[in-house]
Design a protein around this motif. Structure first.
Motif, mmCIF file in Angstrom:
data_model
loop_
_atom_site.group_PDB
_atom_site.id
_atom_site.type_symbol
_atom_site.label_atom_id
_atom_site.label_comp_id
_atom_site.label_asym_id
_atom_site.label_seq_id
_atom_site.Cartn_x
_atom_site.Cartn_y
_atom_site.Cartn_z
ATOM 1 N N VAL A 297 0.837 -1.196 0.000
ATOM 2 C CA VAL A 297 0.000 0.000 0.000
ATOM 3 C C VAL A 297 0.874 1.250 0.000
ATOM 4 O O VAL A 297 2.042 1.227 0.405
ATOM 5 N N ALA A 298 0.296 2.337 -0.458
ATOM 6 C CA ALA A 298 0.892 3.662 -0.343
ATOM 7 C C ALA A 298 0.031 4.482 0.603
ATOM 8 O O ALA A 298 -1.200 4.419 0.556
ATOM 9 N N ILE A 299 0.674 5.236 1.470
ATOM 10 C CA ILE A 299 -0.022 6.072 2.445
ATOM 11 C C ILE A 299 0.251 7.517 2.064
ATOM 12 O O ILE A 299 1.399 7.951 2.025
ATOM 13 N N VAL A 300 -0.818 8.256 1.781
ATOM 14 C CA VAL A 300 -0.662 9.571 1.155
ATOM 15 C C VAL A 300 -1.513 10.623 1.869
ATOM 16 O O VAL A 300 -2.336 10.309 2.727
ATOM 17 N N ASN A 301 -1.309 11.860 1.476
ATOM 18 C CA ASN A 301 -2.066 12.986 2.021
ATOM 19 C C ASN A 301 -3.300 13.287 1.191
ATOM 20 O O ASN A 301 -3.289 13.125 -0.038
ATOM 21 N N ASP A 302 -4.328 13.766 1.842
ATOM 22 C CA ASP A 302 -5.408 14.446 1.144
ATOM 23 C C ASP A 302 -4.948 15.896 0.952
ATOM 24 O O ASP A 302 -4.630 16.577 1.923
ATOM 25 N N PRO A 303 -4.862 16.377 -0.283
ATOM 26 C CA PRO A 303 -4.331 17.724 -0.507
ATOM 27 C C PRO A 303 -5.148 18.833 0.158
ATOM 28 O O PRO A 303 -4.655 19.946 0.322
ATOM 29 N N SER A 304 -6.379 18.534 0.560
ATOM 30 C CA SER A 304 -7.197 19.560 1.205
ATOM 31 C C SER A 304 -6.858 19.728 2.685
ATOM 32 O O SER A 304 -7.291 20.691 3.314
ATOM 33 N N TRP A 305 -6.077 18.796 3.260
ATOM 34 C CA TRP A 305 -5.734 18.868 4.668
ATOM 35 C C TRP A 305 -4.472 19.700 4.872
ATOM 36 O O TRP A 305 -3.488 19.563 4.136
ATOM 37 N N THR A 306 -4.490 20.535 5.885
ATOM 38 C CA THR A 306 -3.297 21.285 6.277
ATOM 39 C C THR A 306 -2.298 20.324 6.916
ATOM 40 O O THR A 306 -2.678 19.356 7.567
ATOM 41 N N THR A 307 -1.009 20.589 6.709
ATOM 42 C CA THR A 307 0.019 19.782 7.364
ATOM 43 C C THR A 307 0.839 20.652 8.317
ATOM 44 O O THR A 307 0.927 21.860 8.161
ATOM 45 N N ALA A 308 1.433 19.993 9.304
ATOM 46 C CA ALA A 308 2.237 20.694 10.305
ATOM 47 C C ALA A 308 3.633 20.085 10.351
ATOM 48 O O ALA A 308 3.767 18.862 10.433
ATOM 49 N N VAL A 309 4.651 20.901 10.300
ATOM 50 C CA VAL A 309 6.052 20.509 10.425
ATOM 51 C C VAL A 309 6.515 19.648 9.257
ATOM 52 O O VAL A 309 7.408 20.021 8.518
ATOM 53 N N THR A 310 5.938 18.476 9.063
ATOM 54 C CA THR A 310 6.295 17.609 7.944
ATOM 55 C C THR A 310 5.012 17.106 7.289
ATOM 56 O O THR A 310 3.921 17.222 7.846
ATOM 57 N N ASP A 311 5.173 16.504 6.105
ATOM 58 C CA ASP A 311 3.986 16.102 5.354
ATOM 59 C C ASP A 311 3.245 14.938 5.994
ATOM 60 O O ASP A 311 2.104 14.658 5.650
ATOM 61 N N TRP A 312 3.886 14.231 6.944
ATOM 62 C CA TRP A 312 3.183 13.104 7.565
ATOM 63 C C TRP A 312 2.122 13.572 8.555
ATOM 64 O O TRP A 312 1.208 12.814 8.884
ATOM 65 N N PHE A 313 2.207 14.817 9.021
ATOM 66 C CA PHE A 313 1.311 15.279 10.067
ATOM 67 C C PHE A 313 0.192 16.109 9.448
ATOM 68 O O PHE A 313 0.268 17.332 9.376
#
Length: 517
Positions: free
Chosen positions: A358-374
């Motif tokens: 699997v790949a674990i990715v971001n929803d582009p509509s969500w804000t991120t904090a510090v790094t892209d994982w958060f």
């Protein structure tokens, strides 16, 4: 974007959240709901070689490979809480919290790692902290293991050695005996996923590289160690002290990127969460069946003559199953999951995603904090609480960690206030849905040593000046917000009043006074 504009956007988001809250139902905390803060021993205590304290795996790792931490630092002094514990209690009092979660350093209490010798100075330190909290009406919530394994036990194989089940139980017995008359909430092993998958993927101490075999040996051993510590308390100490025991499970909420990825999301939850939850909380016990099947097939394909994830015997299944008094949840973020596309290399982060394709990715509509994982997605927590309740029939859930990392030292941390408030709103909405969430613990009481991020990442309600010999602690606006929260016990109008008071003293947030939310 200028600082002022950033603060304007943060303030605008906060106002929108509060405006929605005014129309979203009852957002007062129910009777008995506890608000608290948390720390961990290696991250705050310092005094790494004071008195007879033994060496931990983090001491060894960062003394021998200092370049591994982002700023070349370590936890030798950290917040110096070993000497400044009175100030730590004072901060908890200033916040008005109901509980303070901290961890015992295994090598501070048992310098050799074994129960043959108990440190009098280590015992005195934890007695002082426990008694000082109780004198102020604050409940101490104690974690037995928050990743600082005695190095001598690591030299003997650490969590990959099945004998550690007995070593940990012996340590737990000492702690229960010394402190059980005053501690009513015990947490055995913090985030087993990090202990195993992080420790054996060169991301946490002991910083080894063996995800194929050692990490899975660790998986079983931590489950057996938790169960043994629980059974011991249940049989010998609960009749005396009537306390409760669980373990904090880190659980990012995973959603499918598309409806076609629903199966991938289920398997990812099993890899991250159910490896540790299913043996304890499910009716059947043992490993999650679908995941166990996938890992067995992977091992056979790779030529291993035995399962890399060691099977439980039926006796072991019964021994581990049901070893909880409540569900302890560390929640920070939400991620999307999809199947790896043909020819796609790698995936986000390390926790077994390559095992399940699997790949674990971001929803582009969500804000991120510090790094892209958060990614910041408060509604994911409410969904997760429902999922835990419906999947395992859990009646009681305690949020044992939740917080926002930043790089800035700013005392005006509106983003952290927004984060805490929005996640607490989702908790209260879940409570209104009928989920019994017993309390919320903010990570963290103060800035501390954030593992391999060193002192570059800050989670604290209190700023800590790590250049000061006194490790001066200064409340951020989030500390003042949290203090107001513990007084008002609500997320509605009285906290809007608080925010307006902030605007009167802060030029960067002057727009809030005009907007009136």
């Amino acid at each position: 974007m200028s600082f002022g504009n950033k603060m304007y956007v943060s303030a605008l988001v906060f106002c929108i959240v509060i405006s929605v809250a005014r129309c979203s139902g009852n957002l007062g905390f129910p009777p008995g709901f506890k608000l608290g803060v948390a720390t961990a021993s290696y991250q705050v205590e310092g005094a790494w070689n004071v008195s007879d304290k033994g060496e931990s795996i983090w001491d060894r790792l960062l003394h021998t490979q200092p370049s591994l931490s982002a700023d070349g630092s370590n936890g030798d002094v950290a917040c110096d809480s070993y000497h400044l514990w009175r100030r730590d209690i004072e901060m908890a009092v200033e916040l008005g919290v109901d509980m303070y979660r901290f961890s015992i350093s295994w090598p501070r209490l048992l310098p050799s790692g074994f129960a043959n010798y108990v440190s009098e100075d280590g015992k005195r330190y934890y007695n002082n902290l426990i008694d000082g909290l109780l004198e102020k009406g604050i409940e101490p919530v104690v974690t037995l293991y928050h990743w600082d394994l005695p190095q001598y036990l690591q030299d003997l194989g650490g969590w990959a050695n099945p004998l550690i089940v007995d070593w940990f139980a012996d340590y737990a017995r000492v702690a229960y005996t010394l402190f059980g008359d005053r501690i009513k909430t015990w947490l055995t092993l913090n985030e087993p996923l990090i202990i195993c998958d992080g420790g054996y993927n060169k991301l946490w101490a002991p910083y080894l590289d063996d995800l194929k075999v050692a990490a899975f040996l660790c998986n079983k051993n931590v489950m057996m160690a938790h169960a043994k510590a629980y059974r011991m308390y249940d049989e010998e100490f609960r009749p005396l002290y009537q306390g409760k025991v669980s373990f904090p499970n880190i659980f990012f909420w995973f959603e499918p990127e598309t409806p076609a990825d629903a199966e991938a999301a289920v398997l990812t939850r099993q890899m991250w969460h159910d490896r540790y939850a299913h043996p304890v909380f499910s009716q059947a016990g043992g490993w999650p069946p679908e995941l166990e099947k996938v890992l067995l097939a992977n091992g056979k394909r790779e030529g291993y003559p035995y399962p890399r994830l060691p099977p439980f015997t039926q006796e072991e299944i019964n021994y581990v199953k049901g070893t909880y008094d409540f569900y302890a949840l560390n929640h920070y973020t939400t991620r999307l999951v999809r199947r790896v596309k043909p020819g796609e290399a790698g995936s986000w982060i390390f926790y077994g995603s390559e095992e399940i394709n699997v790949a674990i990715v971001n929803d582009p509509s969500w804000t991120t904090a510090v790094t892209d994982w958060f990614a910041i997605n408060p509604t994911g927590l409410r969904k997760q609480l429902h999922w835990i309740n419906s999947t395992y029939g859990i009646s009681d859930i305690l949020i044992t960690e939740n917080g926002l990392p930043t790089f800035e030292k700013d005392l005006l941390d509106v983003n952290r206030i927004t984060y805490i408030r929005s996640y607490l709103e989702q908790i209260l909405l879940a409570i209104n849905d009928g989920i019994n969430v017993m309390g919320y613990t903010a990570w963290s009481l103060m800035d501390n040593f954030e593992w391999l991020a060193g002192y570059t990442v800050k989670y604290g309600l209190y700023d800590v000046d790590f250049t000061s010999p006194n490790r001066t602690r200064t409340p951020r606006e989030s500390a003042r917000y949290f203090s107001n929260l513990t007084k008002t016990r609500t997320l509605t109008d009285d906290n809007i009043y608080y925010l307006r008071n902030v605007t009167k003293n802060t030029k960067a947030l002057k727009t809030l006074a005009i907007m009136e939310c």
